[in-house]
Write an enzyme that holds these catalytic residues in place. Sequence first.
Site, PDB file in Angstrom:
ATOM      1  N   ASP A 150       0.860  -1.180   0.000  1.00  0.00           N
ATOM      2  CA  ASP A 150       0.000   0.000   0.000  1.00  0.00           C
ATOM      3  C   ASP A 150       0.897   1.231   0.000  1.00  0.00           C
ATOM      4  O   ASP A 150       1.103   1.884   1.025  1.00  0.00           O
ATOM      5  CB  ASP A 150      -0.921  -0.010   1.219  1.00  0.00           C
ATOM      6  CG  ASP A 150      -2.055   0.992   1.087  1.00  0.00           C
ATOM      7  OD1 ASP A 150      -2.220   1.548  -0.011  1.00  0.00           O
ATOM      8  OD2 ASP A 150      -2.775   1.218   2.073  1.00  0.00           O
TER       9      ASP A 150
ATOM     10  N   CYS B  89     -18.416  16.706  38.088  1.00  0.00           N
ATOM     11  CA  CYS B  89     -19.149  16.197  39.237  1.00  0.00           C
ATOM     12  C   CYS B  89     -19.125  17.216  40.381  1.00  0.00           C
ATOM     13  O   CYS B  89     -18.058  17.712  40.753  1.00  0.00           O
ATOM     14  CB  CYS B  89     -18.521  14.886  39.690  1.00  0.00           C
ATOM     15  SG  CYS B  89     -19.169  14.279  41.250  1.00  0.00           S
TER      16      CYS B  89
END
Length: 767
Positions: free
Chosen positions: A118, A409
């Site tokens: 590739d 929180c």
Amino acid sequence: MNRPAAERRAAELRRIIEHHNRRYYQDDAPEIPDSEYDRLLRELMDLEERFPELAVPDSPTRRVGAPPLEKFTPYPHRTPMLSLSNAFADEEVAAFDRRIRDRLGTAAVDYTAEPKFDGLAVSLVYEDGVLVHGATRGDGITGEEVTANVRTIRTVPLRLLGSAVPRFLDVRGEVLLFRQDFANLNRAQREQGEKEFANPRNAAAGSLRQLDSHVTASRPLSFFAYALGGAEGMELPATHAGALELLSDLGFPVCPERRVVTGVPGLLAYYREILDRREAMPYDIDGVVYKLNDRAGQEIMGAVSRAPRWALAHKFPAQEALTEIVRIDVSVGRTGVLTPVARLKPVFVGGATVTNATLHNEDEIRRKDVRAGDTVVVRRAGEVIPEVVSVLLDRRPPGTEEFRMPDLCPVCGSTAVRLPGEAAVRCTGGLFCPAQLKQSLLHFGSRRALDIEGLGEKLVDQLVDRDLVRSPADLYRLRREDLVLLDRLGDLSSENLVQAAAKSRDTTLPRFIYALGIPDVGETTAGDLALFFGSLDRLMEAKRETLRFVPNIGAEVAASLVAFFAEPHNRQVIADLRRLGVTWEETTPGSGSRRRPLSRLLTSFAIPEVGDVRAEALERRFGSLEALLEAEEREIRETPGLSPGAAEGVLRFRKDPDTLEVIGQLGRCGHTWTAGIAEEGAADDAGKGSSAVAGKTFVLTGTLNGFTRDEAKERIEARGGRVSTSVSKKTDYVVAGADPGSKLSKAQALGVRVLDEGAFITLLDLP
């Protein structure tokens, strides 16, 4: 489809394909995965086959690549650089073989089979043995002159070897980047604040097509020759395999995985072997290539407009595919680590149907600009968790909103999740957070971990809700007077819990590793890690590449370990536990050392062009890793049997800082790499190597009369064996007691040896 509809669709497909040709070949910035491009091209080919009048002369089905860019000097190829026809199914390979046999009139045909790189195809032209031209494929007829850039590639010979060189030689091959070189290049890009490359193929193409050859020279490009484009003044071999051997003799690097096979069975067996080895290759491949081995037969077969009839690319299942993001959720790990996850429309990629993909973290989402509703490229390769590679922005629906990570929180300031329909946020702050701490404590104190008797779910709820415990380390700070105030916990129960916690301080390294609750790390894996590293500190500092040397540790587990120990709150908990007296026996590097072949280490690093044979040649030449690292460059280049490309790869291997760090970590674990050491029986492991069980993998199923499952496991490990939870071809023995489960059936199907309890006891006692 009627003709007017087919004509409209063909025109649309030509427009789309030409757009993607420009993005791929000219801009080196593809927008879609190869599988999607192949699908579009195949759809157009099917239309032109059904309606031949639609096959216009400038159709993308009749051309290769794209025209050369104006910024480069055009280079006309003497012999066209054709593309290859693709096959995706075994039946297409059988049809390819049948066409060749019918045309040549033979019962069986030999082929060369090679990996399909590739990278970027190039032509290298030599006159009287000297490189005079280097050109890209271009449109197959005319390429781009990139000679100055090609000359900077260290594995491209500037002058051919030997005295009998042809007057003219045209060599076809692939310019590519090895995976490790690509990783190093992107790391350098990050350090310099530059944009990272999307993949090795894009990086290789962009590097070769630079106007400034100094830029190309700074990129670690490699080259493999795979064909002869033409030659004059030399008698050429009668086969393609012989031509590749000739190219190797002339000094070109040639892929060592090539092979001559016969007929369809040979082709498909090679395909499946390379597919299995795909992830272990040091470079990217997307399939294999079959070529008729007889060169005279190639002339008879000829070519169509864009591809030879005597060659075929058998593509692997796509590792990338297009799909849509339905929504983005946040996955909360056992230790509170937040991972954004893309919920996808199901898509088949990498051999499996994928419905989820990781987005890693908020920075990654911002960098890629990922949003719900986007059309995205998803990648799945081997063991790697599916991930979103890129977004097709031109397909983004109007009105899509940027993704926001959850709120903070209010209890501890950690990140939190706001669930649908809930006004409040749910805290996910890891081992210090109430919402996650309860689960962590139950795991930490379970029987197979630190075994704190009496630490049940109701008690854990009270300990956390009343803020008596904020991390597992606080269990060792509890006093009887703290516990008696809890519901249903009197003096005796309180004292028993304090004593149970005190008793659990004396543990083993495998139990402690398991108790930490590291994602994907079960009991067996914890034992493997403890045996390999012998020390928690050595494990905590291990790089991902070092962890891959641990038996049975894959890429996903290695990534989990590195991520876990990189979290500051996890390290803080471990430090607190140590200060509070939690101890285990560790081994010194020498006591569990393993002497292994130097050749095995070299092949593990996938050095370019260094396979088993050349690794063994290096082992014979230098004898030890220390000698190889200290050798002069000349000594390495003169190693008998070592090609120029292999020598270059070894020299890069010695200088790579990540490689040297991995070697150092392995050395600190007691591993040495020398010549003449057999793999089997090489482990000293404190006397375990002398047992018939040593090095063997066992699976236990059913009920044993003489001892419990845990006792059987301990006896196996004490003799140097290991116990796995699943049966595979790598399993040596399945021990079957009463009422065995499906593991027995699987062992019988795979041909794994099955032992009853008596045979198992006999084996344990064998020397």
